[in-house]
Design a protein around this motif. Sequence first.
Motif, PDB file in Angstrom:
ATOM      1  N   LEU A 144       0.811  -1.213   0.000  1.00 11.85           N
ATOM      2  CA  LEU A 144       0.000   0.000   0.000  1.00 11.85           C
ATOM      3  C   LEU A 144       0.847   1.268   0.000  1.00 11.85           C
ATOM      4  CD1 LEU A 144      -2.661  -1.204   2.602  1.00 11.85           C
ATOM      5  CD2 LEU A 144      -2.914  -1.089   0.116  1.00 11.85           C
ATOM      6  N   HIS A 145       2.160   1.111   0.104  1.00 13.46           N
ATOM      7  CA  HIS A 145       3.111   2.227  -0.003  1.00 13.46           C
ATOM      8  C   HIS A 145       2.871   3.294   1.072  1.00 13.46           C
ATOM      9  CE1 HIS A 145       4.101   0.233  -3.713  1.00 13.46           C
ATOM     10  NE2 HIS A 145       2.879   0.406  -4.164  1.00 13.46           N
ATOM     11  N   VAL A 146       2.508   2.825   2.256  1.00 10.64           N
ATOM     12  CA  VAL A 146       2.384   3.720   3.410  1.00 10.64           C
ATOM     13  C   VAL A 146       3.727   3.672   4.137  1.00 10.64           C
ATOM     14  CG1 VAL A 146       1.075   4.290   5.488  1.00 10.64           C
ATOM     15  CG2 VAL A 146      -0.081   3.191   3.544  1.00 10.64           C
ATOM     16  N   GLU A 147       4.632   4.532   3.733  1.00  5.54           N
ATOM     17  CA  GLU A 147       6.028   4.424   4.159  1.00  5.54           C
ATOM     18  C   GLU A 147       6.229   4.717   5.641  1.00  5.54           C
ATOM     19  OE1 GLU A 147       8.107   3.169   2.173  1.00  5.54           O
ATOM     20  OE2 GLU A 147       6.880   3.250   0.359  1.00  5.54           O
ATOM     21  N   ARG A 148       5.379   5.566   6.218  1.00  3.62           N
ATOM     22  CA  ARG A 148       5.599   5.976   7.613  1.00  3.62           C
ATOM     23  C   ARG A 148       4.770   5.162   8.610  1.00  3.62           C
ATOM     24  NH1 ARG A 148       4.446  11.652   8.730  1.00  3.62           N
ATOM     25  NH2 ARG A 148       2.928  11.645   7.018  1.00  3.62           N
ATOM     26  N   ALA A 149       4.242   4.025   8.169  1.00  3.40           N
ATOM     27  CA  ALA A 149       3.487   3.163   9.075  1.00  3.40           C
ATOM     28  C   ALA A 149       4.375   2.725  10.237  1.00  3.40           C
ATOM     29  CB  ALA A 149       2.958   1.948   8.324  1.00  3.40           C
ATOM     30  N   ARG A 150       3.845   2.756  11.447  1.00  2.00           N
ATOM     31  CA  ARG A 150       4.655   2.426  12.617  1.00  2.00           C
ATOM     32  C   ARG A 150       3.766   2.008  13.780  1.00  2.00           C
ATOM     33  NH1 ARG A 150       6.077   7.659  16.182  1.00  2.00           N
ATOM     34  NH2 ARG A 150       4.162   8.871  15.851  1.00  2.00           N
ATOM     35  N   MET A 151       4.376   1.340  14.747  1.00  2.00           N
ATOM     36  CA  MET A 151       3.693   0.986  15.982  1.00  2.00           C
ATOM     37  C   MET A 151       3.777   2.157  16.960  1.00  2.00           C
ATOM     38  SD  MET A 151       2.435  -2.019  15.532  1.00  2.00           S
ATOM     39  CE  MET A 151       1.838  -2.238  17.224  1.00  2.00           C
ATOM     40  N   LEU A 152       2.657   2.441  17.627  1.00  2.00           N
ATOM     41  CA  LEU A 152       2.637   3.427  18.702  1.00  2.00           C
ATOM     42  C   LEU A 152       2.672   2.773  20.072  1.00  2.00           C
ATOM     43  CD1 LEU A 152      -0.042   5.991  17.436  1.00  2.00           C
ATOM     44  CD2 LEU A 152       2.456   6.128  17.233  1.00  2.00           C
ATOM     45  N   SER A 153       2.215   1.522  20.139  1.00  2.00           N
ATOM     46  CA  SER A 153       2.182   0.822  21.421  1.00  2.00           C
ATOM     47  C   SER A 153       2.248  -0.678  21.166  1.00  2.00           C
ATOM     48  CB  SER A 153       0.897   1.171  22.192  1.00  2.00           C
ATOM     49  OG  SER A 153       0.812   0.464  23.400  1.00  2.00           O
ATOM     50  N   ARG A 154       2.924  -1.397  22.060  1.00  2.00           N
ATOM     51  CA  ARG A 154       3.067  -2.852  21.946  1.00  2.00           C
ATOM     52  C   ARG A 154       2.813  -3.503  23.298  1.00  2.00           C
ATOM     53  NH1 ARG A 154       6.534  -4.020  17.368  1.00  2.00           N
ATOM     54  NH2 ARG A 154       7.476  -2.117  16.529  1.00  2.00           N
ATOM     55  N   ASP A 155       2.656  -4.810  23.232  1.00  2.00           N
ATOM     56  CA  ASP A 155       2.632  -5.685  24.417  1.00  2.00           C
ATOM     57  C   ASP A 155       1.375  -5.527  25.285  1.00  2.00           C
ATOM     58  OD1 ASP A 155       5.088  -6.832  23.703  1.00  2.00           O
ATOM     59  OD2 ASP A 155       6.176  -5.206  24.686  1.00  2.00           O
ATOM     60  N   THR A 156       1.057  -4.320  25.725  1.00  3.37           N
ATOM     61  CA  THR A 156      -0.190  -4.127  26.482  1.00  3.37           C
ATOM     62  C   THR A 156      -1.296  -3.781  25.476  1.00  3.37           C
ATOM     63  OG1 THR A 156       0.549  -1.852  26.912  1.00  3.37           O
ATOM     64  CG2 THR A 156       0.884  -3.489  28.650  1.00  3.37           C
ATOM     65  N   LEU A 157      -1.233  -2.555  24.963  1.00  2.70           N
ATOM     66  CA  LEU A 157      -2.113  -2.149  23.861  1.00  2.70           C
ATOM     67  C   LEU A 157      -1.347  -2.305  22.562  1.00  2.70           C
ATOM     68  CD1 LEU A 157      -4.646  -0.712  22.658  1.00  2.70           C
ATOM     69  CD2 LEU A 157      -3.403   1.445  23.032  1.00  2.70           C
ATOM     70  N   TRP A 158      -1.948  -3.013  21.602  1.00  3.73           N
ATOM     71  CA  TRP A 158      -1.365  -3.130  20.268  1.00  3.73           C
ATOM     72  C   TRP A 158      -2.027  -2.080  19.389  1.00  3.73           C
ATOM     73  CZ3 TRP A 158       2.885  -5.861  19.269  1.00  3.73           C
ATOM     74  CH2 TRP A 158       3.271  -6.825  20.220  1.00  3.73           C
ATOM     75  N   LEU A 159      -1.248  -1.064  19.014  1.00  2.01           N
ATOM     76  CA  LEU A 159      -1.781   0.099  18.309  1.00  2.01           C
ATOM     77  C   LEU A 159      -0.792   0.543  17.242  1.00  2.01           C
ATOM     78  CD1 LEU A 159      -3.703   2.599  17.995  1.00  2.01           C
ATOM     79  CD2 LEU A 159      -2.387   3.673  19.835  1.00  2.01           C
ATOM     80  N   ALA A 160      -1.266   0.646  15.999  1.00  2.00           N
ATOM     81  CA  ALA A 160      -0.433   1.078  14.879  1.00  2.00           C
ATOM     82  C   ALA A 160      -1.003   2.352  14.268  1.00  2.00           C
ATOM     83  CB  ALA A 160      -0.349  -0.009  13.815  1.00  2.00           C
ATOM     84  N   GLU A 161      -0.115   3.175  13.744  1.00  2.00           N
ATOM     85  CA  GLU A 161      -0.480   4.432  13.089  1.00  2.00           C
ATOM     86  C   GLU A 161       0.000   4.395  11.646  1.00  2.00           C
ATOM     87  OE1 GLU A 161       0.039   8.909  14.541  1.00  2.00           O
ATOM     88  OE2 GLU A 161       1.942   8.073  13.797  1.00  2.00           O
ATOM     89  N   LEU A 162      -0.891   4.799  10.716  1.00  2.00           N
ATOM     90  CA  LEU A 162      -0.558   4.799   9.289  1.00  2.00           C
ATOM     91  C   LEU A 162      -0.874   6.173   8.702  1.00  2.00           C
ATOM     92  CD1 LEU A 162      -1.982   1.802  10.065  1.00  2.00           C
ATOM     93  CD2 LEU A 162      -1.105   1.327   7.791  1.00  2.00           C
ATOM     94  N   PRO A 163       0.074   7.122   8.802  1.00  2.00           N
ATOM     95  CA  PRO A 163      -0.157   8.435   8.188  1.00  2.00           C
ATOM     96  C   PRO A 163      -0.289   8.308   6.673  1.00  2.00           C
ATOM     97  CG  PRO A 163       1.716   8.467   9.715  1.00  2.00           C
ATOM     98  CD  PRO A 163       1.369   7.031   9.473  1.00  2.00           C
TER      99      PRO A 163
END
Length: 358
Positions: A144-163
């Motif tokens: 999908l070519h979302v280059e800045r996709a990243r995790m914001l939180s792991r282990d407790t809350l699993w949360l990803a951000e895709l600008p």
Amino acid sequence: REAAQRTRQSAMALWLDAAILLTLTCWRVDASAELPNIEDAVSSFKFKIVAAELAQEHGRVGKKLCRDAPLCKELGAALWQPGEKECRYPAAELCPRRCGRCPQILAASRCQLTRHACPPFFQSPVIDWRKFFEEMLERARDLLHVERARMLSRDTLWLAELPDFLSADESDRLVSIAESLHLQPEDALPPHIRDVEKIDCEDESCLLDPLVSEVYRRTSMLLGLPMCNFESMEFLKYGKGQHYAKHTDADTPPFLRQDPETFRSGPRIMTVFFYFTDVEKGGSTGFPKVGLTVKPAKGKVVVWANVEPYWWKTTMWSEHLALPVEQGEKVAANFWVHPFDYRIPSSHSQHCYPEVEN
């Protein structure tokens, strides 16, 4: 009164056994797997589980049960994904006969739960969220070519951000679609809990919109899950002072008090949240248990897990709130995502489930 109580208990036993059978049909389960406890098994089940292809053996599906909308005749190539043999989604919901969905509808109407789409990650009662999100971010970048996709939180809350999951033009167009549907004030919760204007994408104009179809397709590719596992796209509009208090999107325990749709399609395992506008001040999505807030930004998407690795159980780390908009306007949307088919059973299996007293 006692007879009525026995009837309810019997209905509940059938209902719960069907839920376990449904799950086992998909899961590769070992003897140590944790399953919801059922004390009294019954030998005769009202609900049966069938493979989708077996539904063809039930005879010709009547047009009264599986009927295309009149406009389907006029859609022609616009109904189909370019270069593919599949219908666009969610337009396929308007044209189930043309799109080959009648067997699933027949099975659902007979309280027979098909497993035509059983995603690999949910063939076990326990999911490896770390692996799921790592693979999701790989798809985001590579496909999908979302280059800045990243995790914001792991282990407790699993949360990803895709600008920039959506372009600025796509975001503006989705705002126009939302406004054309005539958003309505929240009517299920009091305003001190949830104060927002909202509308589901159920109108023909929305179901047939090519950009809406592209959002479904792109999100399905991101998650690796079928589009029919999503609840209807819900458009949201928060003006000054509007908000949503702390809550979880998945039903909270105990398991036995969850509603029929949870047994039918599994819980709301994930939420996909789209921001269509920048907000001058306020309007962030807060996750208080991990001390995190996500600022709205046009075109951004966030994805989070609502359940624990044992995915029948809600994780309270997913508790979140929509902070009040202080200046500007927040237009957004969300998908609530299930592990199994949601759309057909929600429309054609409602009569199969008894009411449950809390």
